[in-house]
Write a protein that holds these residues in place. Structure first.
Motif, PDB file in Angstrom:
ATOM      1  N   LEU A 257      53.595  33.402  47.476  1.00  0.00           N
ATOM      2  CA  LEU A 257      53.223  34.193  48.653  1.00  0.00           C
ATOM      3  C   LEU A 257      54.362  34.354  49.642  1.00  0.00           C
ATOM      4  O   LEU A 257      54.247  35.134  50.588  1.00  0.00           O
ATOM      5  CB  LEU A 257      52.024  33.554  49.353  1.00  0.00           C
ATOM      6  CG  LEU A 257      50.720  33.518  48.569  1.00  0.00           C
ATOM      7  CD1 LEU A 257      49.613  32.913  49.425  1.00  0.00           C
ATOM      8  CD2 LEU A 257      50.305  34.904  48.071  1.00  0.00           C
ATOM      9  N   ASP A 258      55.471  33.634  49.433  1.00  0.00           N
ATOM     10  CA  ASP A 258      56.582  33.781  50.372  1.00  0.00           C
ATOM     11  C   ASP A 258      57.382  35.051  50.107  1.00  0.00           C
ATOM     12  O   ASP A 258      58.206  35.447  50.934  1.00  0.00           O
ATOM     13  CB  ASP A 258      57.503  32.561  50.314  1.00  0.00           C
ATOM     14  CG  ASP A 258      58.437  32.598  49.120  1.00  0.00           C
ATOM     15  OD1 ASP A 258      57.939  32.794  47.995  1.00  0.00           O
ATOM     16  OD2 ASP A 258      59.656  32.431  49.307  1.00  0.00           O
ATOM     17  N   ARG A 263      53.802  38.569  51.352  1.00  0.00           N
ATOM     18  CA  ARG A 263      53.516  38.119  52.713  1.00  0.00           C
ATOM     19  C   ARG A 263      53.621  39.276  53.698  1.00  0.00           C
ATOM     20  O   ARG A 263      52.758  39.458  54.556  1.00  0.00           O
ATOM     21  CB  ARG A 263      54.497  37.002  53.082  1.00  0.00           C
ATOM     22  CG  ARG A 263      54.292  36.384  54.420  1.00  0.00           C
ATOM     23  CD  ARG A 263      55.007  35.046  54.533  1.00  0.00           C
ATOM     24  NE  ARG A 263      56.347  35.048  54.007  1.00  0.00           N
ATOM     25  CZ  ARG A 263      57.459  34.983  54.723  1.00  0.00           C
ATOM     26  NH1 ARG A 263      57.365  34.920  56.037  1.00  0.00           N
ATOM     27  NH2 ARG A 263      58.630  34.960  54.162  1.00  0.00           N
ATOM     28  N   PHE A 268      51.396  34.164  55.678  1.00  0.00           N
ATOM     29  CA  PHE A 268      50.867  33.387  54.559  1.00  0.00           C
ATOM     30  C   PHE A 268      49.342  33.357  54.565  1.00  0.00           C
ATOM     31  O   PHE A 268      48.697  33.503  53.530  1.00  0.00           O
ATOM     32  CB  PHE A 268      51.408  31.954  54.607  1.00  0.00           C
ATOM     33  CG  PHE A 268      52.833  31.822  54.177  1.00  0.00           C
ATOM     34  CD1 PHE A 268      53.170  31.777  52.833  1.00  0.00           C
ATOM     35  CD2 PHE A 268      53.850  31.727  55.125  1.00  0.00           C
ATOM     36  CE1 PHE A 268      54.486  31.645  52.432  1.00  0.00           C
ATOM     37  CE2 PHE A 268      55.165  31.592  54.735  1.00  0.00           C
ATOM     38  CZ  PHE A 268      55.492  31.557  53.382  1.00  0.00           C
ATOM     39  N   ALA A 271      47.813  36.768  53.612  1.00  0.00           N
ATOM     40  CA  ALA A 271      48.030  37.054  52.198  1.00  0.00           C
ATOM     41  C   ALA A 271      47.091  36.221  51.327  1.00  0.00           C
ATOM     42  O   ALA A 271      46.508  36.723  50.358  1.00  0.00           O
ATOM     43  CB  ALA A 271      49.486  36.786  51.829  1.00  0.00           C
TER      44      ALA A 271
END
Length: 495
Positions: A257-258, A263, A268, A271
């Motif tokens: 997710l980074d 994102r 974070f 998402a």
């Protein structure tokens, strides 16, 4: 005090931590249901191979059924052997050999190593179809361009890994092989018509599901012909196609997710909520220390449940699937077969000689050192170390990006080997190789990348189809005319 929602969210998270060994906060979160962790090069590069001793052993002593995951694709992408390079060729080399039984044995050997290291989930294999060298994002990480071949090797690798109690992960659903954009930096868009996409890109995933793969990782990619939303956030892809049409009942894992493609402006927490709502079960957060990120995600989930954006039932369903994965991977059984040399066997078979076979003997090595890709990290690679351990080269020079060919000090009267590695058109490497081969047409080019470097007719090229340790050893053996007996990791000087 932990509450039910907090524990539910934790049971669907796979954070990372900073440094070599797990931080104290991780044990607190594990006690409140945290699913496990993902290990990255930033951790493994500090461990010098002492993964079980310093990380997985202590964590499993705290909670034995944790998901401990990493990317062990072989070839260019290794984490368990981040300190020395992979003992197995990657997907492209296996696809070139095209022996599904051998691919299955490589998968089993990878599983044996992961069991020894205390790893329960392998975030591999990549099932991307790469239709041509103008689409270099996955390159040596893909089994190839033919959907049927990729599907066959995907099935063999998955079965080889999972036969021994380690979970495999089919990634990156629904396939990013036809993109020119790295999803670490921006959202790739595949402009393929739906019928073509289904007939090509979804075929390997259907094969992996049929083989019983226990996890599927979503890709941050948009296929507008099917859904405008990125697949990680697409109910159409995750719930309707993967769950419904392909009948996958295992754990759906998000890609990290980074990444900017995930994102974005959501953060974070946003998402993660959007991915859970689409049907994803387990969130990979990324290589950052995850303490504050986990807290952010828990708070976002709490607000989403309160606002009716995300149901408690959806989180409970996800948590149940993750719990089942933890149970399935809780008692791995190492293979009985001696698989120590299967990686080197595969790399030897993949090695292609173009032009006249090189005369065995020592060579001066000019090794071009392009910047590593973000997925590969700083894993050792190249030919010099392998030659030194099999019998010292006649000398070497490592060439940094931007160095002009005319500035290189290459001795006369000594056979020459030039080493290069390109995933895409690279004017610097092409210019240096062209200049060296013009001056020394007798030189051997060892091409360890995906894209073929242009060379004059008659040039001897050794194409390894990957830059793993095992690929380098196979090329070094051919150049020196001698073979190493045993696994590459057993070469002198390799821990």
């Amino acid at each position: 005090m932990p509450d039910h929602l907090s524990t539910l969210v934790n049971s669907c998270l796979l954070p990372a931590y900073g440094g070599a060994t797990p931080a104290d906060w991780l044990k607190r979160e594990i006690d409140d249901g945290l699913a496990g962790i993902v290990l990255y090069g930033a951790n493994l590069g500090l461990l010098d191979g002492r993964l079980r001793e310093l990380v997985t052993g202590p964590l499993r002593a705290h909670r034995s059924d944790l998901v401990i995951a990493l990317d062990e694709e072989g070839g260019d992408i290794t984490r368990a052997e981040y300190h020395r390079g992979s003992n197995y060729p990657g997907a492209l080399a296996l696809g070139v050999v095209d022996d599904v039984e051998l691919t299955g044995r490589v998968g089993a050997a990878v599983a044996a190593d992961l069991i020894e290291a205390g790893i329960s989930v392998n975030l591999a294999p990549c099932l991307e179809i790469c239709p041509g060298t103008d689409l270099p994002v996955f390159g040596t990480r893909s089994f190839g361009a033919d959907p049927a071949r990729v599907a066959a090797h995907a099935r063999a690798f998955v079965e080889g890994v999972q036969r021994h109690g380690v979970a495999a992960t089919a990634k990156h659903f629904p396939g990013l092989g036809s993109t020119r954009v790295d999803s670490h930096f921006e959202l790739p868009v595949v402009p393929t018509p739906e019928d073509r996409f289904r007939a090509r890109d979804l075929v390997p995933f259907a094969a992996a599901v049929a083989a019983g793969v226990q996890a599927v990782m979503t890709g941050h990619v948009a296929v507008p012909a099917i859904d405008e939303a990125p697949a990680t956030f697409s109910r159409r892809f995750v719930t309707d196609i993967l769950r419904g049409e392909l009948a996958f009942d295992g754990v759906v894992i998000s890609d990290s997710l980074d990444m900017r493609s995930a994102r974005g402006t959501l953060g974070f927490g946003g998402a993660a909520v959007r991915a859970w709502a689409a049907g994803v079960d387990l969130m990979i957060i990324g290589p950052q220390d995850g303490e504050q990120i986990c807290a952010e995600i828990r708070e976002s989930a709490r607000r989403a449940v309160a606002d009716g954006v995300l149901s408690l039932a959806r989180l409970e369903e996800a948590a149940d699937r993750v719990a089942r994965l933890r149970e399935l991977t809780g008692s791995p059984v190492p293979p009985d077969d001696d698989l120590a040399e299967v990686g080197l066997t595969a790399a030897r078979r993949a090695l292609a000689v173009r032009g006249a076979a090189p005369r065995p003997g020592e060579r001066f090595v000019v090794e071009l050192r392009p910047e590593p890709g973000i997925s590969c990290g700083t894993v050792p690679w190249g030919l010099v170390d392998a030659l030194e351990r099999l019998g010292a080269p006649a000398g070497s020079v490592l060439v940094e990006p931007g160095t002009a060919a005319g500035s290189l000090a290459v001795p006369d009267g000594v056979p020459l080997a030039v080493v290069a590695r390109t995933e895409y058109a690279d004017p610097w490497q092409e210019a240096v190789v062209a200049a060296l081969l013009a001056d020394r047409p007798d030189a051997v080019l060892v091409d360890m990348g995906y894209r073929d470097l242009p060379v004059p007719a008659g040039t001897t090229v050794l194409k390894t189809y990957g830059a793993g340790l095992v690929n380098a050893v196979a090329a070094a053996e051919l150049l020196l005319g001698r073979r190493w007996a045993g696994a590459p990791r057993d070469l002198p000087g390799l821990a």
